[in-house]
Design a protein around this motif. Structure first.
Motif, PDB file in Angstrom:
ATOM      1  N   ALA A 105      -9.026 -18.881  -8.583  1.00 23.57           N
ATOM      2  CA  ALA A 105     -10.502 -18.995  -8.933  1.00 23.57           C
ATOM      3  C   ALA A 105     -11.231 -17.771  -9.581  1.00 23.57           C
ATOM      4  N   TYR A 106     -11.027 -16.602  -8.822  1.00 24.56           N
ATOM      5  CA  TYR A 106     -11.552 -15.186  -9.458  1.00 24.56           C
ATOM      6  C   TYR A 106     -10.583 -14.259  -9.185  1.00 24.56           C
ATOM      7  N   LEU A 107     -10.382 -13.169  -9.969  1.00 24.30           N
ATOM      8  CA  LEU A 107      -9.468 -12.106  -9.967  1.00 24.30           C
ATOM      9  C   LEU A 107     -10.457 -10.809 -10.404  1.00 24.30           C
ATOM     10  N   ALA A 108     -10.385  -9.848  -9.735  1.00 21.60           N
ATOM     11  CA  ALA A 108     -11.062  -8.640 -10.501  1.00 21.60           C
ATOM     12  C   ALA A 108     -10.604  -7.324  -9.988  1.00 21.60           C
ATOM     13  N   VAL A 109     -10.201  -6.692 -10.740  1.00 24.97           N
ATOM     14  CA  VAL A 109      -9.617  -4.931 -10.438  1.00 24.97           C
ATOM     15  C   VAL A 109     -10.667  -4.298 -10.455  1.00 24.97           C
ATOM     16  N   ASP A 110     -10.848  -3.379  -9.388  1.00 21.53           N
ATOM     17  CA  ASP A 110     -11.742  -2.297  -9.510  1.00 21.53           C
ATOM     18  C   ASP A 110     -11.692  -1.494 -11.042  1.00 21.53           C
ATOM     19  N   GLU A 111     -12.717  -0.942 -11.699  1.00 24.60           N
ATOM     20  CA  GLU A 111     -12.596  -0.296 -12.854  1.00 24.60           C
ATOM     21  C   GLU A 111     -11.760   0.828 -12.861  1.00 24.60           C
ATOM     22  N   ARG A 112     -11.558   1.289 -11.852  1.00 21.27           N
ATOM     23  CA  ARG A 112     -10.810   2.492 -11.686  1.00 21.27           C
ATOM     24  C   ARG A 112      -9.398   2.443 -11.708  1.00 21.27           C
ATOM     25  N   TYR A 113      -9.135   1.293 -11.489  1.00 21.83           N
ATOM     26  CA  TYR A 113      -7.708   0.967 -11.552  1.00 21.83           C
ATOM     27  C   TYR A 113      -7.273  -0.219 -12.647  1.00 21.83           C
ATOM     28  N   SER A 114      -8.492  -0.557 -13.586  1.00 19.97           N
ATOM     29  CA  SER A 114      -8.100  -1.404 -14.657  1.00 19.97           C
ATOM     30  C   SER A 114      -7.073  -0.891 -15.585  1.00 19.97           C
ATOM     31  N   ARG A 115      -6.311  -1.701 -16.190  1.00 19.32           N
ATOM     32  CA  ARG A 115      -5.451  -1.383 -17.359  1.00 19.32           C
ATOM     33  C   ARG A 115      -4.100  -0.611 -16.887  1.00 19.32           C
ATOM     34  N   GLN A 116      -3.916  -0.778 -15.607  1.00 15.16           N
ATOM     35  CA  GLN A 116      -2.679   0.005 -14.904  1.00 15.16           C
ATOM     36  C   GLN A 116      -1.784  -1.121 -14.543  1.00 15.16           C
ATOM     37  N   GLY A 117      -1.991  -2.310 -14.778  1.00 17.87           N
ATOM     38  CA  GLY A 117      -1.027  -3.328 -14.426  1.00 17.87           C
ATOM     39  C   GLY A 117      -1.381  -3.825 -13.056  1.00 17.87           C
ATOM     40  N   TRP A 118      -2.231  -3.823 -12.467  1.00 16.74           N
ATOM     41  CA  TRP A 118      -2.410  -4.280 -11.132  1.00 16.74           C
ATOM     42  C   TRP A 118      -2.710  -5.788 -11.140  1.00 16.74           C
ATOM     43  N   GLY A 119      -3.276  -6.194 -12.119  1.00 16.26           N
ATOM     44  CA  GLY A 119      -3.682  -7.605 -12.092  1.00 16.26           C
ATOM     45  C   GLY A 119      -2.338  -8.495 -12.450  1.00 16.26           C
ATOM     46  N   ARG A 120      -1.332  -8.134 -13.130  1.00 21.88           N
ATOM     47  CA  ARG A 120      -0.110  -8.695 -13.093  1.00 21.88           C
ATOM     48  C   ARG A 120       0.540  -8.689 -11.753  1.00 21.88           C
ATOM     49  N   VAL A 121       0.552  -7.331 -11.069  1.00 25.51           N
ATOM     50  CA  VAL A 121       1.266  -7.145  -9.674  1.00 25.51           C
ATOM     51  C   VAL A 121       0.674  -8.287  -8.733  1.00 25.51           C
ATOM     52  N   ILE A 122      -0.723  -8.505  -8.763  1.00 22.62           N
ATOM     53  CA  ILE A 122      -1.534  -9.241  -8.062  1.00 22.62           C
ATOM     54  C   ILE A 122      -1.092 -10.870  -8.152  1.00 22.62           C
ATOM     55  N   ILE A 123      -1.195 -11.068  -9.423  1.00 21.33           N
ATOM     56  CA  ILE A 123      -0.576 -12.462  -9.693  1.00 21.33           C
ATOM     57  C   ILE A 123       0.797 -12.840  -9.263  1.00 21.33           C
ATOM     58  N   GLU A 124       1.688 -11.776  -9.564  1.00 19.07           N
ATOM     59  CA  GLU A 124       2.872 -12.105  -9.100  1.00 19.07           C
ATOM     60  C   GLU A 124       3.117 -12.369  -7.620  1.00 19.07           C
ATOM     61  N   ALA A 125       2.325 -11.410  -6.770  1.00 17.65           N
ATOM     62  CA  ALA A 125       2.437 -11.400  -5.426  1.00 17.65           C
ATOM     63  C   ALA A 125       1.742 -12.709  -4.886  1.00 17.65           C
ATOM     64  N   ILE A 126       0.689 -13.336  -5.627  1.00 22.97           N
ATOM     65  CA  ILE A 126       0.217 -14.520  -4.989  1.00 22.97           C
ATOM     66  C   ILE A 126       1.044 -15.955  -5.478  1.00 22.97           C
ATOM     67  N   ALA A 127       1.702 -15.574  -6.560  1.00 17.93           N
ATOM     68  CA  ALA A 127       2.615 -16.746  -6.740  1.00 17.93           C
ATOM     69  C   ALA A 127       4.087 -16.806  -6.123  1.00 17.93           C
ATOM     70  N   ASP A 128       4.497 -15.380  -5.693  1.00 18.23           N
ATOM     71  CA  ASP A 128       5.483 -15.283  -4.458  1.00 18.23           C
ATOM     72  C   ASP A 128       5.108 -15.843  -3.150  1.00 18.23           C
ATOM     73  N   LYS A 129       3.874 -15.445  -2.687  1.00 15.68           N
ATOM     74  CA  LYS A 129       3.599 -16.193  -1.531  1.00 15.68           C
ATOM     75  C   LYS A 129       3.120 -17.568  -1.489  1.00 15.68           C
ATOM     76  N   ALA A 130       2.876 -18.288  -2.679  1.00 15.27           N
ATOM     77  CA  ALA A 130       2.557 -19.617  -2.519  1.00 15.27           C
ATOM     78  C   ALA A 130       3.780 -20.497  -2.779  1.00 15.27           C
ATOM     79  N   GLN A 131       5.042 -19.828  -3.116  1.00 12.72           N
ATOM     80  CA  GLN A 131       6.237 -20.552  -3.182  1.00 12.72           C
ATOM     81  C   GLN A 131       7.185 -20.333  -2.033  1.00 12.72           C
ATOM     82  N   THR A 132       6.547 -19.470  -1.091  1.00 21.14           N
ATOM     83  CA  THR A 132       7.411 -19.496   0.133  1.00 21.14           C
ATOM     84  C   THR A 132       6.600 -20.181   1.166  1.00 21.14           C
TER      85      THR A 132
END
Length: 132
Positions: A105-132
């Motif tokens: 529903a929502y995903l926000a990365v702290d502006e100090r960590y933006s544009r470093q790939g954390w959003g992708r890492v988090i989405i992959e972690a969510i998808a992995d957890k949802a599939q297990t």
């Protein structure tokens, strides 16, 4: 990488969270917790070591697939992965009009960590957890 995901329990840090998008910052600071209280979603914080670097919220949803959608999915034309179905479950699966889904529903990365790939890492972690 010491990344951890925890259910949001203490809303205190929300007041200082900044993703750099003013409208999203206002929602996080003023409205996100209300969405959690009213059971629209469940919020989570993402920590790198002990520092909160992001937050996201998940809600339950459903997909409504018509016959064309199902054909696209089963033939591999769809951008989604073809479901791994046993022969005895395939007919049951294809006869359903609605399919349960988990929505970010929502995903926000702290502006100090933006544009470093954390959003992708988090989405992959969510998808992995949802599939297990």
């Amino acid at each position: 990488m010491e990344l951890s995901i925890e259910v949001l329990k203490d809303r205190q840090f929300l007041h200082d969270f900044r993703c750099g998008v003013p409208a999203m910052d206002r929602f996080i600071q003023d409205g996100l917790y209300l969405s959690v209280l009213h059971h629209y979603c469940q919020a989570y914080i993402v920590k790198l070591r002990k520092e909160v670097i992001a937050l996201f919220a998940l809600s339950f949803d459903s997909l409504d697939l018509d016959e064309d959608d199902k054909n696209d999915l089963m033939t591999g034309i769809s951008v989604a992965d073809t479901p791994l179905l046993t022969e005895n479950y395939k007919e049951i699966f294809l006869s359903k009009p609605h399919y349960p889904a988990l929505e970010i529903a929502y995903l926000a990365v702290d502006e100090r960590y933006s544009r470093q790939g954390w959003g992708r890492v988090i989405i992959e972690a969510i998808a992995d957890k949802a599939q297990t």
